[in-house]
Enzyme design. Structure first.
Site, short mmCIF file in Angstrom:
data_model
loop_
_atom_site.label_atom_id
_atom_site.label_comp_id
_atom_site.label_asym_id
_atom_site.label_seq_id
_atom_site.Cartn_x
_atom_site.Cartn_y
_atom_site.Cartn_z
N LYS A 6 37.17 16.22 43.08
CA LYS A 6 38.13 17.18 42.15
C LYS A 6 37.32 18.19 43.50
O LYS A 6 37.15 18.49 44.13
CB LYS A 6 37.08 17.12 41.17
CG LYS A 6 37.78 18.57 40.73
CD LYS A 6 36.63 19.52 39.91
CE LYS A 6 36.02 19.87 41.05
NZ LYS A 6 34.69 20.91 40.72
N ASP A 133 33.49 19.02 33.73
CA ASP A 133 34.87 18.50 34.99
C ASP A 133 35.39 17.27 34.43
O ASP A 133 36.33 16.88 34.91
CB ASP A 133 34.35 17.88 36.13
CG ASP A 133 34.04 19.61 36.99
OD1 ASP A 133 34.57 21.21 36.23
OD2 ASP A 133 33.11 19.42 37.69
#
Ligand code: C5P
Length: 277
Positions: A6, A133
C-alpha cells in the site's frame, strides 16, 4: 494471493481521537509488488515463511496472520476457517516500512478464508481494530481514505509506474505519530480525477505527507532515499516510512531508475512495479 504493498501517495494528518488514533485524509494506491499468502488444510494450524524478509516475520501466535485467523473463526460463518490450516507466507515486503505489509497479509488471509464475500459492518470494524490499514487493503483499490482508515472512497488513477526504495531501517509508526508536532492539518484538496500522469503529478504536488518530517528526524536515511529518487517526476515517503516511492510514466523509466539505485545502493530494498488503477 498477492498481498500488495500500500502506498500513501498523500497523507494529511487532520486530527487526533480521544483514544490516541490519528485522523487521516490520504490518497492510497496499491502496487503489484507484495507478499504472497497461501492456505491449505493441515493437521494443525501452522505458519511457514520464506522470502527475503522471512526472518522478520514472527511465528503464527505473534503474527497478525494468527490474529486474523482467530478473528475470522470468531465470525463463525466461513467453513474454511473452521478446519486446521497450514498457512504459507512469502515475505517479500520489508516489515515496519510504511507500506502496510502486515495489514496486506491479514487482508489476503481474510479474503481467502471468506472466499471474497462482502464483510458486514461489524466484521469491517473488527478488521479496523486489527490494523488501521486493513480495510483499505481488503478493498485493494486506489482510494481517498478518511477517519483512521475506515472511510474509503475509490478513485481512478491513470497508468502509473513506481519505484519503491527502503534503506533497511524499521520504523515505529506510533513513534513517528508522536513526533508530529501539529496533529490538526488541512485535509486533501477536493479530488479532481486526473486525466493523465502529468495531471496526477500536478495534483500530488499540492498535497503532503505530514509524517515525512518527523520520520526523517528519527531515520535520517529516508532523506537519502528521497535524494536517490529525486530525478523522477514525483517522489515521496509512504505512511510513517521508511519506504519512499517515485512515480514514473513508463515501465522502462521505472525499471531504469530502480536498476540505477540498486547498483548505487546494493543494501537497499529496491523494486519497480505498477500501480493498480
Ligand atoms: O492500526 P495499526 O496497527 O496499523 O497502527 C499502529 C499504531 O499507529 C497505532 O497503535 C497508533 O499508535 C498509530 N496510528 C495512529 N493513527 C492511525 C493509524 C495508526 O495513531 N490512523
Amino acid at each position: 494471493m498477492l498481498a500488495r504493498a500500500k502506498l500513501n501517495l498523500s497523507l494529511h494528518v487532520t486530527g487526533q481521537r480521544a483514544d490516541g488514533y490519528h485522523l487521516l485524509s490520504s490518497l492510497v494506491a496499491f502496487a503489484d509488488v507484495g507478499d504472497e499468502v497461501r492456505i491449505e488444510p493441515g493437521q494443525k494450524d501452522t505458519l511457514t515463511v520464506d522470502g527475503p524478509f522471512a526472518n522478520a516475520a514472527p511465528p503464527l501466535a505473534g503474527n497478525i496472520l494468527g490474529q486474523a485467523l482467530a478473528m475470522v473463526r470468531r465470525w463463525n460463518l466461513d467453513a474454511l476457517a473452521r478446519e486446521p490450516l497450514s498457512i504459507h507466507l512469502t515475505k517479500n515486503l520489508p516489515v515496519a516500512s510504511g507500506i502496510g505489509g502486515g495489514s496486506a497479509d491479514a487482508a489476503a488471509l481474510v479474503a481467502l478464508l471468506t472466499a471474497g464475500r462482502p464483510l458486514s459492518d461489524s466484521e469491517m470494524a473488527d478488521c479496523l481494530s486489527l490494523g488501521a490499514d486493513l480495510p483499505m487493503c481488503l478493498t485493494g483499490r486506489s482510494a481517498i481514505v478518511g477517519g483512521i482508515g475506515e472511510e474509503n472512497r475509490p478513485v481512478a488513477l491513470p497508468e502509473t509506474h513506481v519505484v519503491l526504495v527502503n534503506p533497511g531501517a524499521e520504523v515505529s509508526t506510533p513513534a513517528v505519530f508522536k513526533a508530529l508536532p501539529d496533529k490538526t492539518n488541512a485535509p486533501l484538496p477536493p479530488w479532481v480525477e486526473p486525466r493523465d500522469f502529468a495531471e496526477l503529478v500536478t495534483c500530488l504536488k499540492t498535497t503532503r505527507n505530514d509524517l515525512m518530517k518527523p520520520a526523517v528526524r528519527l531515520v535520517p536515511d529516508i532523506q537519502n532515499c528521497l535524494k536517490a529518487l529525486a530525478d523522477a517526476p514525483f517522489a515521496r515517503m509512504s505512511g510513517s516510512g521508511a519506504t519512499c516511492f517515485a512515480l514514473l510514466e513508463t515501465e522502462s523509466g521505472a525499471e531504469n531508475l530502480a536498476g540505477r539505485i540498486q547498483s548505487a545502493h546494493p543494501n537497499w530494498w529496491v523494486q519497480a512495479g505498477r500501480l493498480s488503477t
